[in-house]
Enzyme design. Sequence first.
Site, PDB file in Angstrom:
ATOM      1  N   ASP A   1       0.864  -1.176   0.000  1.00 39.67           N
ATOM      2  CA  ASP A   1       0.000   0.000   0.000  1.00 39.67           C
ATOM      3  C   ASP A   1       0.905   1.233   0.000  1.00 39.67           C
ATOM      4  O   ASP A   1       2.120   1.136   0.177  1.00 39.67           O
ATOM      5  CB  ASP A   1      -0.891  -0.030   1.244  1.00 39.67           C
ATOM      6  CG  ASP A   1      -1.664   1.260   1.431  1.00 39.67           C
ATOM      7  OD1 ASP A   1      -2.359   1.653   0.487  1.00 39.67           O
ATOM      8  OD2 ASP A   1      -1.549   1.880   2.504  1.00 39.67           O
TER       9      ASP A   1
ATOM     10  N   ASP B   1      -1.798  -1.112   5.812  1.00 39.98           N
ATOM     11  CA  ASP B   1      -1.940  -0.557   7.162  1.00 39.98           C
ATOM     12  C   ASP B   1      -3.380  -0.332   7.575  1.00 39.98           C
ATOM     13  O   ASP B   1      -3.642   0.301   8.592  1.00 39.98           O
ATOM     14  CB  ASP B   1      -1.181   0.774   7.240  1.00 39.98           C
ATOM     15  CG  ASP B   1      -1.835   1.861   6.393  1.00 39.98           C
ATOM     16  OD1 ASP B   1      -2.282   2.875   6.958  1.00 39.98           O
ATOM     17  OD2 ASP B   1      -1.941   1.683   5.172  1.00 39.98           O
TER      18      ASP B   1
ATOM     19  N   ARG C   1     -10.520  -1.307  -3.167  1.00 42.37           N
ATOM     20  CA  ARG C   1     -10.628  -2.232  -2.042  1.00 42.37           C
ATOM     21  C   ARG C   1     -12.028  -2.210  -1.449  1.00 42.37           C
ATOM     22  O   ARG C   1     -12.663  -1.165  -1.458  1.00 42.37           O
ATOM     23  CB  ARG C   1      -9.614  -1.837  -0.946  1.00 42.37           C
ATOM     24  CG  ARG C   1      -8.187  -1.852  -1.422  1.00 42.37           C
ATOM     25  CD  ARG C   1      -7.298  -1.220  -0.373  1.00 42.37           C
ATOM     26  NE  ARG C   1      -5.921  -1.163  -0.868  1.00 42.37           N
ATOM     27  CZ  ARG C   1      -5.096  -0.158  -0.631  1.00 42.37           C
ATOM     28  NH1 ARG C   1      -5.517   0.880   0.075  1.00 42.37           N
ATOM     29  NH2 ARG C   1      -3.877  -0.171  -1.096  1.00 42.37           N
TER      30      ARG C   1
ATOM     31  N   HIS D   1     -15.086   5.772   0.385  1.00 38.41           N
ATOM     32  CA  HIS D   1     -14.791   6.124   1.774  1.00 38.41           C
ATOM     33  C   HIS D   1     -15.844   7.113   2.301  1.00 38.41           C
ATOM     34  O   HIS D   1     -16.359   6.941   3.414  1.00 38.41           O
ATOM     35  CB  HIS D   1     -13.392   6.756   1.825  1.00 38.41           C
ATOM     36  CG  HIS D   1     -12.881   7.042   3.196  1.00 38.41           C
ATOM     37  ND1 HIS D   1     -11.652   6.638   3.639  1.00 38.41           N
ATOM     38  CD2 HIS D   1     -13.428   7.735   4.238  1.00 38.41           C
ATOM     39  CE1 HIS D   1     -11.459   7.044   4.880  1.00 38.41           C
ATOM     40  NE2 HIS D   1     -12.532   7.733   5.264  1.00 38.41           N
TER      41      HIS D   1
ATOM     42  N   MET E   1     -10.538   3.792   5.860  1.00 41.25           N
ATOM     43  CA  MET E   1      -9.301   4.138   5.165  1.00 41.25           C
ATOM     44  C   MET E   1      -8.788   2.974   4.325  1.00 41.25           C
ATOM     45  O   MET E   1      -8.870   1.819   4.723  1.00 41.25           O
ATOM     46  CB  MET E   1      -8.219   4.558   6.162  1.00 41.25           C
ATOM     47  CG  MET E   1      -7.087   5.342   5.525  1.00 41.25           C
ATOM     48  SD  MET E   1      -7.654   6.903   4.802  1.00 41.25           S
ATOM     49  CE  MET E   1      -7.944   7.872   6.266  1.00 41.25           C
TER      50      MET E   1
ATOM     51  N   ALA F   1      -0.013   5.253   1.343  1.00 42.87           N
ATOM     52  CA  ALA F   1      -0.094   6.076   2.553  1.00 42.87           C
ATOM     53  C   ALA F   1      -0.300   5.219   3.797  1.00 42.87           C
ATOM     54  O   ALA F   1      -1.207   4.401   3.868  1.00 42.87           O
ATOM     55  CB  ALA F   1      -1.227   7.089   2.426  1.00 42.87           C
TER      56      ALA F   1
ATOM     57  N   LYS G   1     -11.616   6.785  -2.487  1.00 38.28           N
ATOM     58  CA  LYS G   1     -12.043   7.878  -1.613  1.00 38.28           C
ATOM     59  C   LYS G   1     -13.537   8.217  -1.717  1.00 38.28           C
ATOM     60  O   LYS G   1     -14.148   8.604  -0.718  1.00 38.28           O
ATOM     61  CB  LYS G   1     -11.182   9.111  -1.856  1.00 38.28           C
ATOM     62  CG  LYS G   1      -9.697   8.878  -1.569  1.00 38.28           C
ATOM     63  CD  LYS G   1      -9.468   8.148  -0.252  1.00 38.28           C
ATOM     64  CE  LYS G   1      -8.027   7.728  -0.051  1.00 38.28           C
ATOM     65  NZ  LYS G   1      -7.871   6.703   0.997  1.00 38.28           N
TER      66      LYS G   1
ATOM     67  N   ALA H   1     -13.342   9.170  10.634  1.00 36.78           N
ATOM     68  CA  ALA H   1     -12.687   9.534   9.370  1.00 36.78           C
ATOM     69  C   ALA H   1     -11.703   8.459   8.930  1.00 36.78           C
ATOM     70  O   ALA H   1     -11.506   8.238   7.735  1.00 36.78           O
ATOM     71  CB  ALA H   1     -11.971  10.875   9.511  1.00 36.78           C
TER      72      ALA H   1
END
Length: 273
Positions: A10, A185, A159, A54, A47, A12, A51, A43
Amino acid sequence: MNKIEGVILDWAGTAVDFGCFAPVNVFVDIFKKAGIEVTMEEARGPMGMLKIDHIRAMLSMPRVSALWEEAYGRAFNEEDVNRLYAEFEPALMVSLSEYTNPIPGVIDTVDVLRAQGLKIGSTTGYTSSMMEVVVTGAREKGYGPDHVVTPDDTGSYGRPYPYMIYRNMEHLKLSAAWKVVKVGDTTSDIKEGVQAGVWSVGVAVGSSEMGLGEEAYHGLADSEKEAAIEKTQKVFMRHGADFTIRTLAELPALIERINGLLAEGKRPGCMIP
């Protein structure tokens, strides 16, 4: 040979942007502008996803959904999702270049993996235009995988769909899913790896799941660091990770362990009770 051929990282929170702060602050800001106060935990929850997905996931959270109905007198709709995303993307693009520093140890670890003959792929929840900024900034600082796949390359199926991993496998000529290790992560990363049938590994320090910046993490007492790492690792395992590591520096040794499992005929998922 039954050995790992490639690693898919991944971006970030795994390879760059310790703590994955670039998108989090923007999510909080755009909801605040819409009259909804969301927490950092809310928030961060989705993750790793594309986005716009998200934002949709945040709006679907019971507390956030209730606040939206209270503020607007109705449930959120796709027009709301698109409007929030239209604010999110340019706001992120403004700050994204500030969050491209490789996480300590990542460059050295990738050098070790390449010396072992492994190919390095990558997946992300960012769009291609966002990744142009991130890839350029990271490369200038010494980090660059062999291939980058974004949800734009898979028809916006990010994802936890496995398709970005498959695109990496195709491009890098990796011969089987069980010869691939995915490292991320977030729980979305773990689910992506599980659904792709690869070895799924969660990295704790610097992760979005832990949610601490570099200064905050290093300011903890040793016992506090251990507690934060253990808590993060438990979340990854609960979502199906085959393994967890503290930092990416542990990955080469883990790959040797996985190679031993492959030699015994083991496959991803074998470590889960």
